[in-house]
Design a protein around this motif. Structure first.
Motif, PDB file in Angstrom:
ATOM      1  N   ARG A 124       0.745   2.857  11.172  1.00 36.53           N
ATOM      2  CA  ARG A 124       1.389   1.699  10.206  1.00 36.53           C
ATOM      3  C   ARG A 124       0.682   0.597  10.385  1.00 36.53           C
ATOM      4  NH1 ARG A 124       7.755   2.764  10.551  1.00 36.53           N
ATOM      5  NH2 ARG A 124       7.558   1.400   8.719  1.00 36.53           N
ATOM      6  N   THR A 181      -2.866   4.333  -0.582  1.00 39.75           N
ATOM      7  CA  THR A 181      -1.663   4.048   0.108  1.00 39.75           C
ATOM      8  C   THR A 181      -1.220   2.478  -0.392  1.00 39.75           C
ATOM      9  OG1 THR A 181      -2.345   5.362   1.871  1.00 39.75           O
ATOM     10  CG2 THR A 181      -0.800   3.447   2.602  1.00 39.75           C
ATOM     11  N   SER A 182       0.180   2.183  -0.579  1.00 46.47           N
ATOM     12  CA  SER A 182       0.412   0.747  -0.703  1.00 46.47           C
ATOM     13  C   SER A 182       1.482   0.624   0.289  1.00 46.47           C
ATOM     14  CB  SER A 182       0.978   0.761  -2.125  1.00 46.47           C
ATOM     15  OG  SER A 182       0.212   0.880  -2.907  1.00 46.47           O
ATOM     16  N   GLY A 209       2.458   6.600   0.260  1.00 48.28           N
ATOM     17  CA  GLY A 209       1.341   6.992  -0.088  1.00 48.28           C
ATOM     18  C   GLY A 209       1.534   7.313  -1.530  1.00 48.28           C
ATOM     19  N   ASN A 249      -2.870  -2.767  -0.874  1.00 50.31           N
ATOM     20  CA  ASN A 249      -3.215  -1.450  -1.524  1.00 50.31           C
ATOM     21  C   ASN A 249      -4.689  -1.025  -0.910  1.00 50.31           C
ATOM     22  OD1 ASN A 249      -4.517  -0.071  -4.467  1.00 50.31           O
ATOM     23  ND2 ASN A 249      -2.946   0.906  -3.307  1.00 50.31           N
ATOM     24  N   LEU A 309      -6.050   9.167   1.176  1.00 58.13           N
ATOM     25  CA  LEU A 309      -4.747   8.803   0.540  1.00 58.13           C
ATOM     26  C   LEU A 309      -4.826   7.276  -0.031  1.00 58.13           C
ATOM     27  CD1 LEU A 309      -2.093  10.183   3.101  1.00 58.13           C
ATOM     28  CD2 LEU A 309      -3.246  11.477   1.067  1.00 58.13           C
TER      29      LEU A 309
END
Length: 205
Positions: A130, A165-166, A148, A113, A163
């Motif tokens: 990515r 993001t995980s 996100g 995360n 954002l």
């Protein structure tokens, strides 16, 4: 190293942040549900007590891509306890910045995360990034899903947004000493060397 508990924002996302499916085909089913979400008129039946260790998540819809019908899905969800590590590392390139926040290990996934700062028009420019993830033995983990979770700072600052993001990867049998994250441009597979990070998970002796 301090451990952290998972946080939640929205009621619907809360289910998938706190509960991870232990049966592989159910994971694939939930991924399909999100993929077709825009084409389906659906209704969700969500239990009132989200903190229970397990429950059934029911989904029904009567239209799919313009086709009328009556479909019902009943997905058993089981809460899986994990071990989380707070991470404070960050890396910056010309167009991007990654600020790591947490790494979580469960029997179902390995999740990283972080806050991702990127150009507001990254998608239009075909510059979405990515992330490859490696353990301390150099083994690349298979990505399961990514997304996100919302804006940490949705304000457009110099043409960029941040954002929350995980990204979820396959589970590991043992917690490694560190992980290596290698961001790359999705459209070209070109690595962004400035953003490569080694994430320590165990204190040095």
């Amino acid at each position: 190293m301090k451990k952290a508990k998972k946080g939640n924002d929205k009621a619907f996302i809360k289910i998938f942040q706190e509960y991870e499916e232990v049966i592989t085909h159910h994971l694939k089913l939930m991924k399909w549900i999100f993929m077709v979400g825009q084409a389906v008129k659906e209704s969700f039946i969500v239990p009132n007590q989200l903190k229970r260790d397990s429950f059934n998540f029911s989904i029904s819809f009567d239209e799919f891509n313009g086709n009328k019908g009556n479909w019902n899905l009943n997905i058993p969800i089981t809460k899986i306890e994990g071990e989380s590590f707070l991470v404070m590392d960050e890396a910056t390139s010309k167009d991007y910045k990654i600020r790591m926040k947490k790494v979580t290990f469960t029997s179902a996934t390995t999740e990283i995360n972080f806050d991702l700062t990127e150009p507001i028009n990254a998608e239009e420019l075909n510059q979405i990034i990515r992330f490859h993830l490696y353990d301390d033995k150099g083994n690349m983990l298979k990505e399961i899903s990514a997304g996100g979770g919302g804006c940490s700072d949705c304000e457009n600052i110099d043409g960029k947004i941040t954002l929350d993001t995980s990204v979820q990867y396959e589970p590991l049998k043992h917690i490694p000493d560190y992980l290596i994250i290698e961001p790359y441009i999705s459209s070209t597979s070109e690595n962004i060397d400035e953003l490569r990070m080694e994430i320590p998970l165990k204190e040095s002796e």
